[in-house]
Motif scaffolding. Sequence first.
Motif, PDB file in Angstrom:
ATOM      1  N   GLY A  66      13.182  -2.247 -43.080  1.00  0.00           N
ATOM      2  CA  GLY A  66      12.359  -2.686 -44.197  1.00  0.00           C
ATOM      3  C   GLY A  66      11.057  -1.938 -44.134  1.00  0.00           C
ATOM      4  O   GLY A  66      10.915  -1.066 -43.295  1.00  0.00           O
ATOM      5  N   PRO A  67      10.163  -2.221 -45.035  1.00  0.00           N
ATOM      6  CA  PRO A  67      10.274  -3.103 -46.180  1.00  0.00           C
ATOM      7  C   PRO A  67      11.150  -2.511 -47.287  1.00  0.00           C
ATOM      8  O   PRO A  67      11.198  -1.306 -47.424  1.00  0.00           O
ATOM      9  CB  PRO A  67       8.807  -3.199 -46.656  1.00  0.00           C
ATOM     10  CG  PRO A  67       8.102  -2.029 -46.058  1.00  0.00           C
ATOM     11  CD  PRO A  67       8.868  -1.594 -44.865  1.00  0.00           C
ATOM     12  N   CYS A  68      11.779  -3.419 -48.032  1.00  0.00           N
ATOM     13  CA  CYS A  68      12.639  -2.943 -49.118  1.00  0.00           C
ATOM     14  C   CYS A  68      13.211  -4.082 -49.955  1.00  0.00           C
ATOM     15  O   CYS A  68      13.407  -5.193 -49.453  1.00  0.00           O
ATOM     16  CB  CYS A  68      13.745  -2.100 -48.496  1.00  0.00           C
ATOM     17  SG  CYS A  68      15.409  -2.370 -48.978  1.00  0.00           S
ATOM     18  N   ALA A  69      13.436  -3.798 -51.226  1.00  0.00           N
ATOM     19  CA  ALA A  69      14.176  -4.728 -52.087  1.00  0.00           C
ATOM     20  C   ALA A  69      15.561  -4.135 -52.300  1.00  0.00           C
ATOM     21  O   ALA A  69      15.678  -2.978 -52.704  1.00  0.00           O
ATOM     22  CB  ALA A  69      13.465  -4.897 -53.421  1.00  0.00           C
ATOM     23  N   MET A  70      16.571  -4.923 -52.008  1.00  0.00           N
ATOM     24  CA  MET A  70      17.943  -4.444 -52.220  1.00  0.00           C
ATOM     25  C   MET A  70      18.476  -5.137 -53.471  1.00  0.00           C
ATOM     26  O   MET A  70      18.522  -6.364 -53.528  1.00  0.00           O
ATOM     27  CB  MET A  70      18.773  -4.801 -50.992  1.00  0.00           C
ATOM     28  CG  MET A  70      20.228  -4.499 -51.098  1.00  0.00           C
ATOM     29  SD  MET A  70      20.930  -4.602 -49.405  1.00  0.00           S
ATOM     30  CE  MET A  70      22.641  -4.877 -49.784  1.00  0.00           C
ATOM     31  N   VAL A  71      18.854  -4.348 -54.454  1.00  0.00           N
ATOM     32  CA  VAL A  71      19.334  -4.906 -55.721  1.00  0.00           C
ATOM     33  C   VAL A  71      20.841  -4.681 -55.791  1.00  0.00           C
ATOM     34  O   VAL A  71      21.293  -3.529 -55.722  1.00  0.00           O
ATOM     35  CB  VAL A  71      18.668  -4.193 -56.918  1.00  0.00           C
ATOM     36  CG1 VAL A  71      19.140  -4.789 -58.234  1.00  0.00           C
ATOM     37  CG2 VAL A  71      17.147  -4.253 -56.797  1.00  0.00           C
ATOM     38  N   VAL A  72      21.597  -5.760 -55.899  1.00  0.00           N
ATOM     39  CA  VAL A  72      23.056  -5.603 -55.948  1.00  0.00           C
ATOM     40  C   VAL A  72      23.543  -5.780 -57.383  1.00  0.00           C
ATOM     41  O   VAL A  72      23.402  -6.861 -57.969  1.00  0.00           O
ATOM     42  CB  VAL A  72      23.761  -6.615 -55.028  1.00  0.00           C
ATOM     43  CG1 VAL A  72      25.270  -6.412 -55.081  1.00  0.00           C
ATOM     44  CG2 VAL A  72      23.267  -6.476 -53.595  1.00  0.00           C
ATOM     45  N   PHE A  73      24.106  -4.740 -57.952  1.00  0.00           N
ATOM     46  CA  PHE A  73      24.745  -4.821 -59.281  1.00  0.00           C
ATOM     47  C   PHE A  73      26.170  -5.326 -59.080  1.00  0.00           C
ATOM     48  O   PHE A  73      26.902  -4.762 -58.269  1.00  0.00           O
ATOM     49  CB  PHE A  73      24.786  -3.442 -59.936  1.00  0.00           C
ATOM     50  CG  PHE A  73      23.460  -2.989 -60.459  1.00  0.00           C
ATOM     51  CD1 PHE A  73      22.512  -2.449 -59.612  1.00  0.00           C
ATOM     52  CD2 PHE A  73      23.153  -3.117 -61.809  1.00  0.00           C
ATOM     53  CE1 PHE A  73      21.275  -2.035 -60.087  1.00  0.00           C
ATOM     54  CE2 PHE A  73      21.932  -2.710 -62.295  1.00  0.00           C
ATOM     55  CZ  PHE A  73      20.988  -2.166 -61.438  1.00  0.00           C
ATOM     56  N   GLY A  74      26.552  -6.350 -59.812  1.00  0.00           N
ATOM     57  CA  GLY A  74      27.880  -6.931 -59.619  1.00  0.00           C
ATOM     58  C   GLY A  74      27.854  -7.926 -58.476  1.00  0.00           C
ATOM     59  O   GLY A  74      28.800  -8.040 -57.694  1.00  0.00           O
ATOM     60  N   ALA A  75      26.744  -8.674 -58.389  1.00  0.00           N
ATOM     61  CA  ALA A  75      26.515  -9.531 -57.222  1.00  0.00           C
ATOM     62  C   ALA A  75      27.437 -10.740 -57.181  1.00  0.00           C
ATOM     63  O   ALA A  75      27.534 -11.411 -56.159  1.00  0.00           O
ATOM     64  CB  ALA A  75      25.069  -9.997 -57.213  1.00  0.00           C
ATOM     65  N   ALA A  76      28.136 -11.021 -58.312  1.00  0.00           N
ATOM     66  CA  ALA A  76      29.007 -12.187 -58.310  1.00  0.00           C
ATOM     67  C   ALA A  76      30.342 -11.861 -57.642  1.00  0.00           C
ATOM     68  O   ALA A  76      31.157 -12.743 -57.404  1.00  0.00           O
ATOM     69  CB  ALA A  76      29.243 -12.639 -59.745  1.00  0.00           C
ATOM     70  N   GLY A  77      30.559 -10.589 -57.337  1.00  0.00           N
ATOM     71  CA  GLY A  77      31.875 -10.180 -56.831  1.00  0.00           C
ATOM     72  C   GLY A  77      32.064 -10.496 -55.357  1.00  0.00           C
ATOM     73  O   GLY A  77      31.171 -10.974 -54.657  1.00  0.00           O
ATOM     74  N   ASP A  78      33.283 -10.157 -54.950  1.00  0.00           N
ATOM     75  CA  ASP A  78      33.748 -10.412 -53.607  1.00  0.00           C
ATOM     76  C   ASP A  78      32.942  -9.693 -52.536  1.00  0.00           C
ATOM     77  O   ASP A  78      32.685 -10.224 -51.466  1.00  0.00           O
ATOM     78  CB  ASP A  78      35.181  -9.857 -53.574  1.00  0.00           C
ATOM     79  CG  ASP A  78      36.073 -10.736 -52.782  1.00  0.00           C
ATOM     80  OD1 ASP A  78      35.805 -11.943 -52.764  1.00  0.00           O
ATOM     81  OD2 ASP A  78      37.024 -10.198 -52.177  1.00  0.00           O
ATOM     82  N   LEU A  79      32.566  -8.466 -52.855  1.00  0.00           N
ATOM     83  CA  LEU A  79      31.897  -7.620 -51.855  1.00  0.00           C
ATOM     84  C   LEU A  79      30.622  -8.283 -51.346  1.00  0.00           C
ATOM     85  O   LEU A  79      30.348  -8.310 -50.145  1.00  0.00           O
ATOM     86  CB  LEU A  79      31.567  -6.263 -52.497  1.00  0.00           C
ATOM     87  CG  LEU A  79      30.916  -5.246 -51.570  1.00  0.00           C
ATOM     88  CD1 LEU A  79      31.972  -4.571 -50.711  1.00  0.00           C
ATOM     89  CD2 LEU A  79      30.157  -4.190 -52.346  1.00  0.00           C
ATOM     90  N   THR A  80      29.855  -8.864 -52.290  1.00  0.00           N
ATOM     91  CA  THR A  80      28.581  -9.467 -51.904  1.00  0.00           C
ATOM     92  C   THR A  80      28.804 -10.643 -50.970  1.00  0.00           C
ATOM     93  O   THR A  80      28.161 -10.748 -49.927  1.00  0.00           O
ATOM     94  CB  THR A  80      27.831  -9.959 -53.163  1.00  0.00           C
ATOM     95  OG1 THR A  80      27.834  -8.887 -54.101  1.00  0.00           O
ATOM     96  CG2 THR A  80      26.414 -10.357 -52.837  1.00  0.00           C
TER      97      THR A  80
END
Length: 495
Positions: A4-18
């Motif tokens: 860090g520091p960092c913001a991690m933005v996950v696109f498709g966060a509702a999916g299995d991978l997350t």
Amino acid sequence: PPAGPCAMVVFGAAGDLTSRLLVPALYNLAAGGLLGEKFVLIGLARAPLTDADFRAQLGEALLRHATAAVDPAVWDALAQRVFYLEAHFEAPDTYARLRRRLAEVEGEFNTGGNALFYLATAAEHFGGIVEQLGWAGLTREQTDHWRRVILEKPFGQDLASAQTLNARLRRDLLEKQVYRIDHYLGKETVQNILVLRFANGLFEPLWNRNHIDHVQITVAESVGVEKRGGYYDRAGALRDMVPNHLFQLLALTAMEPPTCFGADAVRTEKTKLLEAVQALKPAQVPAHVVRAQYAAGTIGERALPDYRSEPRVAPDSTTETFIALKLAVDNWRWAGVPFYLRTGKALTRRSTEIAIRFKQAPYAMFRDTPVERLTPNYLVLHIQPEERISLEFGAKVPGPAVRMTGVGMDFCYNRHFGGERAIGYETLIYDCIMGDATLFQRSDTVEAAWGVVEPIFAAWNNSMADLLTYPAGSWGPQQAEEMLGRDGRQWRSTD
Ligand code: BG6
């Protein structure tokens, strides 16, 4: 040090991978003190959820997927820094909203303006999302902050589409901002191939055509296509596994020593190796490639239907679920040494291994045991399910007669280091935040890999090779054995 520091933005966060991989891996990093206070996760998806809903969902999933007992204090501290953005990644206002959100978390959590965009979406959206991130000014780096994008395979369906994707990414990103994940590089035993080869004086002097007869790489799965018929039926075993996972294993096993353990040094050597793999001529494909599809069978107690009856698979599908290849590497070290690769679904058991077969002793000193009956010398890197390294050689059976038998030396990771399990994404996420791209795929490596398999697709399109079948629960079609048999060799039995 903590990342860090960092913001991690996950696109498709509702999916299995997350829920299955990312959050459990982030949790493990946090539990190990490897995720700094200034780390924030923003999940982006379409479902109408509040931050609280999203945290609760991830918390529940974590209990199911964690690799060790979850410490509520660690999760609660991490969950405080998890946020949700209800948005559709195709809507242009998404990116303005995301920019505002990033500015907010930067003020509140001191993320320093660093942002990591994780595209956990279907691959066809990669280009569009990166383009929109670019338009919104979100991919622009400054001297005091970085912007990175993580993508997961597939990187194209063939060479041309991989080149198009890479060109598209290059419009908004520098190569050093793109982190292409091959999850095989997150496996400890895969990373250990480099340590075994280059941190020991013992193996490397033998690691060439003078001492090695051939190399076998097996990635066998006992599961069938499961619920992924829709994707898999379009991909097939060659696309799904070979230019990515099997070629990672091949490249690490066969590459030249890099000058240092740095991202560009390692990736350059891997690319050079893949570029040295001899492209098959169409006429060679039938003898060098075996493709097959599973028929009904049983694996242990489990009965599997034939592939064509699996959900979302075409009833007349000609997609291969097994592939075996014989490849040659055209360079000084490996000239004349065949590399046999095989992978498939619905095989006898799960087993990933790299078997290095050394040359036979040149002369039969023990007359009762002719050369061909001596124990073959194999160094085997077992990658999964057990993680171990074994060496097979011949020894004398005690007693007055000179009788020989095969014995082995075995190094087992679990026994030696204890059994702390990991998700396999910890190192990858950590390295990306730290800016170390060694374990990620560079665009030229991806293209070199597609270049090797391209002639195979071409030959298949011209129906130059039969699609065979094999019963589920077997080791694949007999023809895969025959391919080695023609060279006077055989697949090492994987116990
Ligand atoms: C994925 C493939 O990339 O790797 C799957 O799409 C395959 O079909 C999986 O099952 C294998 O990964 P692992 O880590 O279980 O060997």
